[in-house]
Design an enzyme around this catalytic site. Sequence first.
Site, PDB file in Angstrom:
ATOM      1  N   LYS A 219      66.858  83.226  40.205  1.00  0.00           N
ATOM      2  CA  LYS A 219      66.126  82.446  39.389  1.00  0.00           C
ATOM      3  C   LYS A 219      66.133  80.979  39.797  1.00  0.00           C
ATOM      4  CE  LYS A 219      65.160  85.192  35.515  1.00  0.00           C
ATOM      5  NZ  LYS A 219      65.466  85.452  34.081  1.00  0.00           N
ATOM      6  N   ARG A 253      70.587  92.181  35.109  1.00  0.00           N
ATOM      7  CA  ARG A 253      69.192  92.593  35.807  1.00  0.00           C
ATOM      8  C   ARG A 253      69.062  91.801  37.067  1.00  0.00           C
ATOM      9  NH1 ARG A 253      64.249  90.233  35.692  1.00  0.00           N
ATOM     10  NH2 ARG A 253      62.441  91.477  35.696  1.00  0.00           N
TER      11      ARG A 253
HETATM   12  C1  8Y4 Z   1      62.845  84.400  41.346  1.00  0.00           C
HETATM   13  C2  8Y4 Z   1      62.980  85.815  40.852  1.00  0.00           C
HETATM   14  C3  8Y4 Z   1      62.303  83.517  40.527  1.00  0.00           C
HETATM   15  C4  8Y4 Z   1      62.997  86.231  39.721  1.00  0.00           C
HETATM   16  C5  8Y4 Z   1      62.178  83.942  39.235  1.00  0.00           C
HETATM   17  C6  8Y4 Z   1      62.314  85.352  38.812  1.00  0.00           C
HETATM   18  C7  8Y4 Z   1      64.159  88.577  32.583  1.00  0.00           C
HETATM   19  C8  8Y4 Z   1      63.335  89.645  32.144  1.00  0.00           C
HETATM   20  C9  8Y4 Z   1      62.435  88.570  33.640  1.00  0.00           C
HETATM   21  C10 8Y4 Z   1      65.641  88.382  32.046  1.00  0.00           C
HETATM   22  C11 8Y4 Z   1      65.083  90.340  30.628  1.00  0.00           C
HETATM   23  C12 8Y4 Z   1      62.203  86.668  36.756  1.00  0.00           C
HETATM   24  C13 8Y4 Z   1      61.254  90.649  32.818  1.00  0.00           C
HETATM   25  C14 8Y4 Z   1      61.747  86.723  35.660  1.00  0.00           C
HETATM   26  N1  8Y4 Z   1      63.317  88.000  33.354  1.00  0.00           N
HETATM   27  N2  8Y4 Z   1      64.115  90.536  31.180  1.00  0.00           N
HETATM   28  N3  8Y4 Z   1      62.319  89.657  32.949  1.00  0.00           N
HETATM   29  N4  8Y4 Z   1      65.844  88.825  30.854  1.00  0.00           N
HETATM   30  N5  8Y4 Z   1      65.471  91.155  29.360  1.00  0.00           N
HETATM   31  N6  8Y4 Z   1      61.993  85.483  37.591  1.00  0.00           N
HETATM   32  O1  8Y4 Z   1      66.106  87.239  32.178  1.00  0.00           O
HETATM   33  O2  8Y4 Z   1      62.925  87.347  37.211  1.00  0.00           O
HETATM   34  S1  8Y4 Z   1      61.225  88.358  34.917  1.00  0.00           S
END
Ligand code: 8Y4
Length: 275
Positions: A219, A253
């Site tokens: 992230k 996750r």
């Molecule tokens: C790079 C990689 C930049 C990933 C942004 C991202 C969470 C989640 C997401 C979380 C739960 C993401 C569906 C966002 N984040 N579910 N989901 N907790 N429970 N962004 O932190 O991964 S999606």
Amino acid sequence: MQFKDKHIDLTIPRVMGILNVTPDSFSDGGKYVGLDNALTQAEIMISAGADFIDVGGESTRPGAQDVGVQQELDRTIPVIEAIHANFDVVVSIDTSKPQVMKHAVDAGAGLINDIRALSEEGAIKAAAKTGAAICLMHMQGQPKNMQQAPTYDDVVNDVIAFLQSKIEQCLRAGIPKSLLMIDPGFGFGKTLPHNYQILDRLEEMKELDLPMLIGVSRKSMIGNLLDREVDERLAGSIAAATIALTKGASILRVHDVKQTVDAVKVVLALSAYKD
Ligand code: 8Y4
């Protein structure tokens, strides 16, 4: 904890592998569109030690297009059915839509992972009716506007109060506490300082007395801190995940299952070799 037909002992930390079945996902660029690719990716993550696979058919990245119910069903349901039929793992459905929750659990999902914490019309009722476990995540705002100057009185206290209120709503809807878990929602309406304050004070979330799921993998809180592109964030992601483990996280996750499972084993060695 029970996830429909499967029980998972959460006294040991567990790893959830991310499986995006969207064509526009920021991190994965649509790689997993199509059942074959999705199953191959799921198998790699399960072999690496994932106990959960989080299947998502709606991109939450700011500016992403809205996905209709039928499109989300078309993307996710065949993948859920195939993973549930072929692997000993809990399938998690990343959705906010009541209809998707229902069909996903019918197809074999054991956990509803809703970044909107069942705030859509009919979602609490639909989730309650499935009998599946539910992850309640904190978000301030909506994906399209959540990073426009988020503010808090005290971010940790505000996140805890939000989750407490969601837990009470679920209990009033007849959902047993034993089916609930919580998540502070790293990156969802939070600045870099907010995210690190939450990570530092993660123990305080244990006052809610529920298992905690954490998503920090790749992230912006890693990328912006380190000035790293999304494919260069592994070491930072593992560092943050390891801190979360020492502060009581139950489920991580992640994109990088193999490396995260190694980090979990290093943390577990502390208690295994204590004298
Ligand atoms: C790079 C990689 C930049 C990933 C942004 C991202 C969470 C989640 C997401 C979380 C739960 C993401 C569906 C966002 N984040 N579910 N989901 N907790 N429970 N962004 O932190 O991964 S999606």
